[in-house]
Design an enzyme around this catalytic site. Structure first.
Site, PDB file in Angstrom:
ATOM      1  CE  LYS A 117      -0.515  -0.201   4.998  1.00 41.52           C
ATOM      2  NZ  LYS A 117      -1.192  -0.849   6.107  1.00 41.52           N
TER       3      LYS A 117
ATOM      4  NE  ARG B 140      -5.728  -0.461  11.789  1.00 47.79           N
ATOM      5  CZ  ARG B 140      -4.737  -0.486  10.892  1.00 47.79           C
ATOM      6  NH1 ARG B 140      -4.078   0.616  10.600  1.00 47.79           N
ATOM      7  NH2 ARG B 140      -4.408  -1.610  10.285  1.00 47.79           N
TER       8      ARG B 140
HETATM    9  C1  LIG Z   1      -0.189  -1.452   6.763  1.00 48.62           C
HETATM   10  C2  LIG Z   1      -0.441  -2.732   7.448  1.00 48.62           C
HETATM   11  C3  LIG Z   1       0.602  -3.633   7.657  1.00 48.62           C
HETATM   12  C4  LIG Z   1       2.047  -3.323   7.306  1.00 48.62           C
HETATM   13  O1  LIG Z   1       2.565  -2.366   8.189  1.00 48.62           O
HETATM   14  P1  LIG Z   1       4.109  -1.948   8.174  1.00 48.62           P
HETATM   15  O2  LIG Z   1       4.288  -1.144   9.389  1.00 48.62           O
HETATM   16  O3  LIG Z   1       4.344  -1.181   6.926  1.00 48.62           O
HETATM   17  O4  LIG Z   1       4.916  -3.192   8.194  1.00 48.62           O
HETATM   18  C5  LIG Z   1       0.296  -4.834   8.258  1.00 48.62           C
HETATM   19  N1  LIG Z   1      -0.971  -5.140   8.618  1.00 48.62           N
HETATM   20  C6  LIG Z   1      -2.001  -4.296   8.435  1.00 48.62           C
HETATM   21  C7  LIG Z   1      -3.354  -4.704   8.867  1.00 48.62           C
HETATM   22  C8  LIG Z   1      -1.767  -3.066   7.847  1.00 48.62           C
HETATM   23  O5  LIG Z   1      -2.795  -2.222   7.684  1.00 48.62           O
END
Ligand SMILES: *Cc1c(COP(=O)(O)O)cnc(C)c1O
Length: 352
Positions: A35, A128
């Protein structure tokens, strides 16, 4: 063409390979999170041959864009009810936390003669997504009765909203739930998805429960940093993304605005510091593309004064920069995210 975001593919490949190797040695699979770079297919094509198992994204549009990839695709944001049809069509696994959503996914999967795999998210303090841990067994008992839904994992997400750091104790909660599911329902949950880049430090200090066999990773691979403490992770590259912006005006001016003080273009009241006359450069990029607090000039003689929608003003007094020159910036996760989202910022790739 400027402004442009330059992506060092070679360094990104190095990080991906090293992270994958480390995870392999711990029996942990990797869901590479796409993302931050809007699932840029140029990047994804350049790492497709590296043998990790999953690509993950929070937006189904991004996942759709890489249907060509042989990797399994995971939707990591809890899906909207209004996008479930796409979820069944494009995501091999989705992270979920609502029974109504799970049931609707099952019905849609049935209509399409397929089965949707899900990872049930558990709330462990970050506030969350996720079901409360005391409700997990009730959820599981209902889910495993559903047709066309396969519960493949339990997951947690930390250090996103509530800044809660993952610890062995937190992740052991998932392990315990997996064991309870086995005892109570004789059902094997394959995946324990122990979080994101903030969980990586647990590997470094050898505190990762052995049952955790999956992580969803963006930042550590893209920026070489773990995110619990913000430290560099192993010897991973930190400088994969660089911003380059062009000077459209360079002139000596005051630093203290001259006139009656109101609000800036964004309705903010700003305190200006009087540094006397300085050589100021205006760069053709602005808040529409990036927040100036999230970027840092590579040349440490340059500093940032501020920005408006389409202008970034920097101090170049101690340099020879002039009109038409390019100034480079180091970036963070949030600045890359925003720069990638801006269609006005060109993307360039270095392969060698
Ligand atoms: C964005 C996201 C990740 C990855 O997070 P990083 O800190 O970039 O490793 C993992 N799990 C969920 C649910 C996310 O939204």
């Amino acid at each position: 063409m400027y402004p442009r975001l330059v992506v060092d593919i070679k360094r990104l490949r190095e990080n991906t390979i090293k992270t994958k190797k480390l995870l392999d040695s711990k029996g942990i699979s990797m869901m590479l999170t796409t993302k931050c770079f809007c699932a840029d297919n140029n990047i994804l094509k350049a790492i497709e041959d590296i043998d990790f198992d999953y690509l993950a994204d929070s937006r189904i549009d991004n996942i759709k864009s890489y249907s060509w990839s042989k990797k399994k695709k995971v939707l990591i944001r809890i899906p909207m009810l209004s996008e479930l049809e796409d979820v069944v069509d494009y995501a091999d696994i989705s992270l979920v936390s609502e029974m109504k959503t799970i049931k609707m996914l099952g019905e849609l999967a049935k209509a399409k003669s397929t089965t949707q795999s899900i990872i049930l998210m558990v709330e462990l303090g970050d506030l969350r997504e996720g079901v409360l841990k005391e409700d997990v067994l009730d959820y599981v008992s209902e889910i495993i009765k559903l047709n066309n839904i396969r519960l493949v994992g339990l997951g947690v997400n930390l250090t996103c909203y509530g800044s809660v750091i993952p610890t062995r104790d937190k992740l052991e909660v998932l392990v315990k739930l997996k064991k309870q599911v086995k005892e109570k329902f004789n059902y094997d949950i394959d995946i324990i998805s122990g979080g994101n880049s903030s969980s990586m430090y647990l590997i470094e200090i050898d505190e990762m429960p052995t049952e955790v066999n999956n992580l969803r990773l963006g930042e550590v691979v893209l920026f070489g940093r773990e995110t619990s403490y913000g430290n560099r992770f192993m010897d991973l590259n930190e400088d994969i993304f660089t911003l380059e912006a062009e000077i459209i005006e360079a002139r000596i001016k005051d630093t203290l605005p001259n006139g009656k003080q109101g609000l800036n273009a964004f309705g903010e009241k700003i305190e200006y510091i009087d540094l006397g006359k300085r050589k100021r450069a205006i760069l053709a990029i602005g808040k529409q593309d990036v927040n100036h607090d999230d970027i840092e000039p590579v040349d440490d003689r340059v500093s940032i004064f501020g920005s408006s929608s389409d202008h970034l003003i920097v101090d170049i007094t101690d340099t020879d920069y002039k009109l038409g020159d390019i100034i480079k910036f180091n970036l963070t996760y949030s600045s890359v995210l925003k720069l990638y989202t801006s269609k006005y910022v060109k993307k360039e790739y270095i392969y060698e």
